[in-house]
Scaffold this active site. Structure first.
Site, PDB file in Angstrom:
ATOM      1  N   ASN B 205      22.637 -13.357  21.802  1.00 36.69           N
ATOM      2  CA  ASN B 205      23.883 -13.589  21.067  1.00 36.69           C
ATOM      3  C   ASN B 205      24.573 -14.898  21.471  1.00 36.69           C
ATOM      4  O   ASN B 205      25.706 -15.134  21.096  1.00 36.69           O
ATOM      5  CB  ASN B 205      24.840 -12.399  21.230  1.00 36.69           C
ATOM      6  CG  ASN B 205      25.229 -12.174  22.677  1.00 36.69           C
ATOM      7  OD1 ASN B 205      24.669 -12.804  23.577  1.00 36.69           O
ATOM      8  ND2 ASN B 205      26.163 -11.285  22.906  1.00 36.69           N
ATOM      9  N   PHE B 207      25.458 -18.868  21.438  1.00 35.72           N
ATOM     10  CA  PHE B 207      25.522 -19.776  20.286  1.00 35.72           C
ATOM     11  C   PHE B 207      26.412 -20.978  20.569  1.00 35.72           C
ATOM     12  O   PHE B 207      27.198 -20.983  21.523  1.00 35.72           O
ATOM     13  CB  PHE B 207      26.072 -19.031  19.062  1.00 35.72           C
ATOM     14  CG  PHE B 207      27.490 -18.561  19.232  1.00 35.72           C
ATOM     15  CD1 PHE B 207      28.565 -19.436  19.097  1.00 35.72           C
ATOM     16  CD2 PHE B 207      27.778 -17.236  19.545  1.00 35.72           C
ATOM     17  CE1 PHE B 207      29.873 -19.010  19.269  1.00 35.72           C
ATOM     18  CE2 PHE B 207      29.094 -16.796  19.728  1.00 35.72           C
ATOM     19  CZ  PHE B 207      30.140 -17.689  19.582  1.00 35.72           C
ATOM     20  N   ASN B 332      32.042 -11.868  32.065  1.00 32.99           N
ATOM     21  CA  ASN B 332      31.273 -10.954  32.932  1.00 32.99           C
ATOM     22  C   ASN B 332      31.504 -11.415  34.365  1.00 32.99           C
ATOM     23  O   ASN B 332      30.811 -12.311  34.848  1.00 32.99           O
ATOM     24  CB  ASN B 332      29.761 -11.065  32.666  1.00 32.99           C
ATOM     25  CG  ASN B 332      29.315 -10.312  31.429  1.00 32.99           C
ATOM     26  OD1 ASN B 332      30.082  -9.637  30.779  1.00 32.99           O
ATOM     27  ND2 ASN B 332      28.036 -10.424  31.135  1.00 32.99           N
ATOM     28  N   HIS B 406      36.695  -9.361  24.463  1.00 31.59           N
ATOM     29  CA  HIS B 406      35.854 -10.564  24.564  1.00 31.59           C
ATOM     30  C   HIS B 406      35.129 -10.914  23.277  1.00 31.59           C
ATOM     31  O   HIS B 406      34.428 -11.917  23.215  1.00 31.59           O
ATOM     32  CB  HIS B 406      34.846 -10.396  25.697  1.00 31.59           C
ATOM     33  CG  HIS B 406      33.581  -9.689  25.310  1.00 31.59           C
ATOM     34  ND1 HIS B 406      33.557  -8.479  24.666  1.00 31.59           N
ATOM     35  CD2 HIS B 406      32.271 -10.045  25.486  1.00 31.59           C
ATOM     36  CE1 HIS B 406      32.299  -8.117  24.478  1.00 31.59           C
ATOM     37  NE2 HIS B 406      31.506  -9.038  24.950  1.00 31.59           N
TER      38      HIS B 406
END
Lengths: 127, 483
Positions: B205, B207, B332, B406
């Site tokens: 995911n 990008f 994270n 997030h």
């Protein structure tokens, strides 16, 4: 199997060596790995773990490392399991392509159980 | 099994799972969501995983769950848990494999109207400049010494090597580096994976998007951040690559023994942990901070490459081609912070997994210009949908340990998305809507389809409604580069 964000792989086999080899093939399948048939390579790896689940995670984790760091994947597995230790003789080749990234093999809900299919488990990968 | 009926409503956007729901819970769970989002959240194992997180030794206050939550492995994605120093634990699984995965936003004064015909070219230039894809190495090949410096200095290491400015580093969470990184606690395997991957985007995911500022909702905060309606921005989403994945893998393995040594009982092995004040806890913290700094440096290098591609494509064809940094945040991470919990000031390790820091106004660690408005919070939407810029509030300090959502949060499995959505068709659909797409693989694109995610606007409405963030600007994508 369905998992919202990650991948869950259900594997089974008559015994631990078969289960581990199936899990490795399944993981390579999820990564859509294609290897070269030209230059074959061989590796011998040893693992010592506290239990069977850890043995499985450690082995698959090492394959992920070798895929990324050395661009190697294996399709031949000669595995000898003694309790919670494993000696693996592997045959494979250079990775020509892989289209999916697996970040890690997790312990989430991991349990190897004995069923009529032999040994069975499902493994969740962080992707 | 935790049910939606176990939830107690605290307000229009706040819910609680009382600690009495399961005997091993040490604290309650507090969830931020609308009634509609709650139905989606109840559809997977997120709440069960939040309850599992509430069993961590030394956890204080509440385990917090953001409206974009979805099922993870062990700890939910979109979860926050604070453990008290020194006796509480640190859990690698509650931070995640992609340590300091995060988002950076750069903004320009280039109007979309001035550059509309150049978006195809810009997408190709960004794709060529920023290495992406599975296992892809970058142009930088660090030796051991350089890797160690990057781990110690983070964004500052990249700046000293010519990738960016002091202004970029100052507008990065924690000034772009965490103190206490201990390179000696990083395995040989992690080092080998980290050396070739600095300055790479990765896959999944992650990008780079070109987005236009579609709507400004807080003109004063937008002005301070340099966000102007109708102007182009660049958003980068990536983390610590194989380096962080390997560090987490190593410590989840070694902590299997630590839990036995310290007599810690857990409902899930993926939550393994060690006391913060133990040799194991210190070792992981030291290594985790190396990965956090690696990720700050990685996004700094990528920002520099993106900035060069942006300027090269637009120079002479549009005025003001400079991209300035708005902010860079981690989603994270495990951080030592001070919070008032149960009426007492406490030093805690805040585990945020799929959740960002969202400190309110007045916090000293913010760049001076952001202190009056609060910390920028960057919320990328799913591909092809809006992204949001928010700011932390006083209420986020009171109710959510200075934390926020997030992203949009998955709702459909990757397998189902791949089965039901055709990557090629999706690409055409996005292009028809004026969004240029560069993707490493079409099945990979399908997995990240907007239909696989919750509605990011609804997620942002929930955090704004709960008061833990305030809306500043809405961004709309015009070009997407994916690994």
């Amino acid at each position: 199997m369905e998992h919202t964000a990650d991948w869950e792989l259900e594997v089974w086999g008559p015994d631990m060596p078969a289960l581990i080899a199936e899990a490795a093939r399944g993981m390579y399948g999820l990564m859509e790995v294609k290897t070269s048939e030209d230059s074959r390579c061989h590796r011998r790896l040893e693992f010592f773990a506290d239990d069977r689940e850890q043995l499985l995670v450690s082995f698959l984790g090492e394959l992920l490392f070798l895929a990324e760091a050395e661009s190697l994947a294996f399709d031949g597995f000669l595995l000898k399991v003694d309790g919670t230790s494993l000696v693996a003789r592997l045959e494979g080749g250079s990775i020509m392509s892989r289209s999916k990234e697996i970040k890690a093999v997790t312990y989430h809900r991991l349990e190897i159980s004995e069923t009529e299919r032999g040994l069975e488990t499902s493994i969740i990968f962080d992707v | 099994m935790v049910q939606l009926s176990d939830l107690r409503r605290l307000g229009p956007y706040e819910w609680e799972i009382p600690a009495s729901v399961r005997s091993d819970m040490r604290v309650p769970v507090r969830l931020f969501a609308s009634s509609e989002l709650l139905q989606a959240i109840g559809g997977d194992a997120s709440l069960e995983q939040a309850v599992n997180a509430a069993t961590l030794p030394g956890v204080v206050g509440e385990v917090l769950v953001m409206p974009d939550v979805h099922q993870g492995y062990g700890f939910p994605i979109g979860g926050v848990a604070a453990t008290e120093l020194p006796s509480g634990v640190i859990s690698p699984g509650a931070i995640g494999y992609d340590i300091n995965c995060g988002v950076r936003l750069l903004a320009s004064r280039v109007k979309l109207a001035e550059a509309e015909g150049l978006m195809d070219e810009l997408a190709s230039a960004l794709d060529a400049a920023c290495p992406s894809g599975v296992g892809q190495g970058g142009r930088l090949r660090l030796d051991e010494r350089e890797l160690e410096r990057a781990c110690r200095e983070g964004g500052e290491w990249a700046r000293k090597d010519g990738f960016g400015t002091e202004f970029d580093v100052a507008r990065t969470e924690e000034g772009g580096f965490l103190d206490g990184a201990d390179f000696s606690k990083v395995s040989r395997r992690a080092r080998d994976r980290g050396k070739p991957q600095m300055g790479t985007l990765g896959a999944g995911n992650h990008f780079i998007e070109v987005e236009v500022v579609d709507e400004v909702l807080d003109p004063e905060a937008a002005r301070v951040m340099g966000l102007q309606e109708g102007c182009l921005t660049v958003m980068i989403h990536c983390g610590s690559r194989g380096f962080g994945h390997q560090i987490c893998t190593d410590y989840v393995k070694s902590f299997q023994k630590a839990v036995q040594r310290y007599g810690i009982r857990l409902p899930d092995r993926e939550l393994v942990c060690a006391p913060l004040d133990s040799p194991e806890g210190h070792a992981y913290e030291g290594a985790m901070r190396c990965a956090a700094n690696y990720a700050f440096a990685n996004r700094q290098v990528l920002a520099h490459l993106a900035r060069e591609a942006f300027a090269k494509t637009l120079r002479g064809r549009a005025p003001n081609v400079h991209l300035h940094q708005v902010y860079d945040i981690a989603h994270n991470m495990g951080k030592t912070e001070e919070h008032t919990i149960d009426g007492k000031r406490r030093r805690v390790c805040v585990h945020r997994k799929g959740a960002t820091r969202a400190f309110g106004p007045g916090f000293e660690g913010l760049p001076p210009e952001y202190r009056p408005i609060g910390q920028p919070v960057l919320v990328p939407g799913s591909m092809g949908t809006a992204s949001w810029v928010l700011v932390g509030t006083e209420k986020s300090m009171e109710r959510s340990l200075g934390s926020c959502c997030h992203g949009a949060g998955r709702t459909m499995s990757r397998r189902k998305a791949k089965r039901s959505i055709n990557g090629g068709e999706l690409r055409r659909e996005l292009e028809d809507r004026g969004i240029k797409v560069r993707a490493g693989s079409m099945p990979g694109l399908a997995e990240e389809a907007p239909a696989a995610y919750k509605d990011v606007d609804a997620v942002v409405d929930a955090v704004a409604g709960a008061g833990i963030a305030r809306k500043v600007a809405r961004l709309r994508p015009v070009a997407v580069v994916k690994g």
